[in-house]
Design a protein around this motif. Structure first.
Motif, PDB file in Angstrom:
ATOM      1  N   ILE A  58       0.952  -1.071   0.009  1.00  0.00           N
ATOM      2  CA  ILE A  58      -0.149  -0.134   0.046  1.00  0.00           C
ATOM      3  C   ILE A  58       0.847   1.262   0.095  1.00  0.00           C
ATOM      4  N   ALA A  59       1.901   1.303   0.775  1.00  0.00           N
ATOM      5  CA  ALA A  59       2.940   2.483   0.898  1.00  0.00           C
ATOM      6  C   ALA A  59       3.745   2.741  -0.375  1.00  0.00           C
ATOM      7  N   LEU A  60       4.076   1.540  -1.080  1.00  0.00           N
ATOM      8  CA  LEU A  60       4.561   1.826  -2.468  1.00  0.00           C
ATOM      9  C   LEU A  60       3.665   2.145  -3.351  1.00  0.00           C
ATOM     10  N   VAL A  61       2.486   1.614  -3.504  1.00  0.00           N
ATOM     11  CA  VAL A  61       1.182   2.056  -4.591  1.00  0.00           C
ATOM     12  C   VAL A  61       1.009   3.699  -4.361  1.00  0.00           C
ATOM     13  N   ALA A  62       1.175   4.131  -2.687  1.00  0.00           N
ATOM     14  CA  ALA A  62       0.625   5.413  -2.430  1.00  0.00           C
ATOM     15  C   ALA A  62       1.661   6.400  -3.015  1.00  0.00           C
ATOM     16  N   THR A  63       3.096   5.843  -2.896  1.00  0.00           N
ATOM     17  CA  THR A  63       4.025   6.848  -3.036  1.00  0.00           C
ATOM     18  C   THR A  63       4.260   6.893  -4.671  1.00  0.00           C
ATOM     19  N   LEU A  64       4.140   5.718  -5.407  1.00  0.00           N
ATOM     20  CA  LEU A  64       4.209   5.677  -6.896  1.00  0.00           C
ATOM     21  C   LEU A  64       3.019   6.377  -7.609  1.00  0.00           C
ATOM     22  N   LEU A 104       9.562  13.283  -4.609  1.00  0.00           N
ATOM     23  CA  LEU A 104       8.880  11.995  -5.425  1.00  0.00           C
ATOM     24  C   LEU A 104       9.681  10.642  -6.100  1.00  0.00           C
ATOM     25  N   LEU A 105      10.983  11.324  -6.384  1.00  0.00           N
ATOM     26  CA  LEU A 105      11.815   9.953  -6.539  1.00  0.00           C
ATOM     27  C   LEU A 105      12.503   9.254  -5.761  1.00  0.00           C
ATOM     28  N   VAL A 106      12.765   9.950  -4.328  1.00  0.00           N
ATOM     29  CA  VAL A 106      13.469   9.364  -3.363  1.00  0.00           C
ATOM     30  C   VAL A 106      12.434   8.638  -2.645  1.00  0.00           C
ATOM     31  N   THR A 107      11.343   9.005  -2.369  1.00  0.00           N
ATOM     32  CA  THR A 107      10.498   8.196  -1.357  1.00  0.00           C
ATOM     33  C   THR A 107       9.915   6.946  -1.825  1.00  0.00           C
ATOM     34  N   PRO A 108       9.645   6.559  -3.004  1.00  0.00           N
ATOM     35  CA  PRO A 108       9.567   5.355  -3.496  1.00  0.00           C
ATOM     36  C   PRO A 108      10.675   4.487  -3.476  1.00  0.00           C
ATOM     37  N   LEU A 109      11.880   4.885  -3.705  1.00  0.00           N
ATOM     38  CA  LEU A 109      13.052   3.994  -3.721  1.00  0.00           C
ATOM     39  C   LEU A 109      13.379   3.856  -2.319  1.00  0.00           C
ATOM     40  N   VAL A 110      13.200   4.698  -1.385  1.00  0.00           N
ATOM     41  CA  VAL A 110      13.229   4.330   0.299  1.00  0.00           C
ATOM     42  C   VAL A 110      12.290   3.206   0.686  1.00  0.00           C
ATOM     43  N   ILE A 111      11.151   3.171  -0.015  1.00  0.00           N
ATOM     44  CA  ILE A 111       9.948   1.877   0.511  1.00  0.00           C
ATOM     45  C   ILE A 111      10.686   0.797  -0.426  1.00  0.00           C
ATOM     46  N   ILE A 112      10.956   1.004  -1.731  1.00  0.00           N
ATOM     47  CA  ILE A 112      11.513  -0.414  -2.316  1.00  0.00           C
ATOM     48  C   ILE A 112      12.675  -1.002  -1.680  1.00  0.00           C
ATOM     49  N   TYR A 113      13.679  -0.197  -0.894  1.00  0.00           N
ATOM     50  CA  TYR A 113      14.746  -0.464  -0.004  1.00  0.00           C
ATOM     51  C   TYR A 113      14.169  -1.283   1.053  1.00  0.00           C
ATOM     52  N   SER A 114      13.087  -0.861   1.522  1.00  0.00           N
ATOM     53  CA  SER A 114      12.630  -1.352   2.810  1.00  0.00           C
ATOM     54  C   SER A 114      12.062  -2.423   2.691  1.00  0.00           C
ATOM     55  N   TRP A 115      11.662  -3.086   1.510  1.00  0.00           N
ATOM     56  CA  TRP A 115      10.824  -4.268   1.196  1.00  0.00           C
ATOM     57  C   TRP A 115      11.557  -5.650   2.153  1.00  0.00           C
ATOM     58  N   ASN A 116      12.711  -5.635   2.080  1.00  0.00           N
ATOM     59  CA  ASN A 116      13.430  -6.659   2.844  1.00  0.00           C
ATOM     60  C   ASN A 116      14.373  -6.358   3.925  1.00  0.00           C
ATOM     61  N   HIS A 117      14.143  -4.964   4.165  1.00  0.00           N
ATOM     62  CA  HIS A 117      15.201  -4.237   4.957  1.00  0.00           C
ATOM     63  C   HIS A 117      14.463  -3.607   6.235  1.00  0.00           C
ATOM     64  N   ILE A 118      13.398  -3.838   6.818  1.00  0.00           N
ATOM     65  CA  ILE A 118      13.017  -3.216   7.989  1.00  0.00           C
ATOM     66  C   ILE A 118      13.682  -3.673   9.084  1.00  0.00           C
ATOM     67  N   PRO A 119      14.384  -2.445   9.583  1.00  0.00           N
ATOM     68  CA  PRO A 119      15.403  -2.720  10.783  1.00  0.00           C
ATOM     69  C   PRO A 119      14.558  -3.425  12.107  1.00  0.00           C
ATOM     70  N   GLU A 120      15.195  -3.794  13.067  1.00  0.00           N
ATOM     71  CA  GLU A 120      14.767  -4.312  14.384  1.00  0.00           C
ATOM     72  C   GLU A 120      14.543  -3.289  15.225  1.00  0.00           C
ATOM     73  N   PRO A 121      13.331  -3.313  15.993  1.00  0.00           N
ATOM     74  CA  PRO A 121      12.309  -4.158  16.159  1.00  0.00           C
ATOM     75  C   PRO A 121      11.370  -3.927  14.825  1.00  0.00           C
TER      76      PRO A 121
END
Length: 413
Positions: free
Chosen positions: A1-7, A60-77
């Motif tokens: 949902i976050a990725l769709v919203a930013t895209l 608008l370019l950076v935010t989707p990239l950050v969310i794509i990066y977060s896909w497998n990289h949500i830090p602890e916790p």
């Protein structure tokens, strides 16, 4: 949902880029004004011009990239949902700041980005995260408080008619506000925006915040959040109070060149990769502030180019630092090495990005630094040519130091 919203918002951004009339970039386009807080004549007023368009596009370019990066990289916790919600709130605040045409609205959006960043560092950050988060929060809040006082002083001294940025500029021009009052109001804005940039000597929150923030937080902080400060100067402080700006400009220029040299020397002393990139931000934002301090069209254009270039390059460097941390579990430069052998593609990307950051001609970093140095040769009328030419020489020396610390980083990693 976050990725769709930013895209989705990025698609709207691309449509705006196509629909924007570049021939009339100094005119407000897609403007919209609605009555908002009628008691104090504050309107919900937004619009785009040539100053805000590149920064909106960058966000608008950076935010989707950050969310794509977060896909497998949500830090602890973990808690993916909360993490992505914070990123979306951040995007709202950043975009709102760049399109706001009213001081109250600008202030609201400017402050909205504070809490998500605080939680992002404080919850998902490194070992010293609470210290870094509180330091970031207090510094920025202190600057914002002075900035709000300046906005209110401006509102009352012009007769409490409007909070519109354009309207206030016209009122200041027509009403004879005492020179000292103008200098004080500008000083308050200078502190508010200068802490956000961050300029020397207000920069000490930045290396801590960057080093402790998760990769996503570092990227957003470097790529967009620092630009809110420089954007405030070119959108609010200088257009509304041009006479006070002439008085303050030599001091802004002085702090900018101190920041360039100090940031570069700070980089040479770092042992941590992320901290080195953070200190390089202090130096690069120094060039942006030097361009702004000349008060010329050429200098401000150089500053806007420098902001976008710094956003892309430093954002990229933080992405790489995050990936290095994930593979090697350390960012100590002395323990890294052999990146080109073990991860050749990432090594090459790091190589190109460091070249861009040190200002290699043909890459974006050059067009941020070189025109800013050039602009200092011929500052606006009322400013000392000799003084700014001294600044120009010091800033040029800063580029040599920049090459030093970035090549040293590249060679050792």
């Amino acid at each position: 949902i976050a990725l769709v919203a930013t895209l989705a918002s990025s698609v709207v951004g691309v449509l705006l880029l196509f629909d924007f009339d570049y021939g009339a970039s100094e005119v407000m386009q897609f403007a919209r004004t609605d009555s908002w807080i009628s008691v104090i004549n504050a309107d919900y007023s937004i619009g785009l011009d040539g100053m805000s368009l590149p920064l909106v596009a960058l966000t608008l370019l950076v935010t989707p990239l950050v969310i794509i990066y977060s896909w497998n990289h949500i830090p602890e916790p973990g808690n993916t949902k909360a993490f992505l919600m914070l990123i979306l709130v951040l995007q709202t605040g950043m975009l709102g700041t760049f399109v706001a045409r009213d001081l109250v609205l600008f202030f609201v959006f400017f402050e909205v980005v504070l809490l998500p960043m605080y939680f992002m560092i404080g919850v998902w950050g490194g070992e010293q995260r609470l210290y870094a988060a509180i330091k970031f929060f207090l510094y920025t809040l202190f600057g914002s408080a002075l900035m709000l006082v300046s906005f209110l002083a401006l509102y009352w001294s012009t007769g409490s008619e409007t909070f519109s940025i354009v309207g206030l500029a016209e009122l200041v021009e027509s009403s004879d506000i005492a020179r000292n009052t103008q200098l004080l109001i500008f000083g308050g804005m200078f502190l508010g925006f200068g802490i956000k940039v961050p300029m020397f000597p207000f920069h000490t929150w930045l290396p801590d915040a960057h080093t402790q923030a998760p990769t996503q937080g570092s990227v957003i902080l470097a790529a967009v959040l620092l630009k809110l400060g420089t954007y405030g100067f070119i959108r609010i402080a200088i257009p509304i109070l041009p006479e006070a700006a002439v008085e303050w400009a030599p001091w802004i220029g002085l702090l900018a060149v101190i920041g360039i040299i100090y940031g570069a020397l700070g980089c040479l002393a770092q042992t941590d990769m992320k901290r080195l990139i953070a200190f390089s931000s202090v130096a690069h934002m120094g060039y942006v502030m030097l361009g702004i301090a000349t008060l010329t069209d050429f200098g401000i254009n150089a500053a806007i180019f420098g902001m976008v270039a710094h956003g892309l390059i430093t954002g990229m460097l933080f992405f790489i630092a995050g990936s290095v941390k994930e593979r090697y579990h350390t960012l100590e430069i002395s323990r890294l090495g052999g990146l080109l052998v073990q991860a050749p593609r990432m090594g090459w990307i790091l190589g190109i990005t460091t070249m861009a950051s040190l200002g290699l001609p043909g890459l974006a970093g050059f067009w941020g630094e070189f025109p800013a140095i050039l602009a200092a040769y011929d500052p606006a009328p009322g400013l000392s040519d000799t003084l700014f030419r001294v600044y120009m020489v010091i800033a040029a020396i800063g580029t040599v130091l920049a090459a030093g610390y970035l090549l040293w980083l590249l060679q050792r990693t």
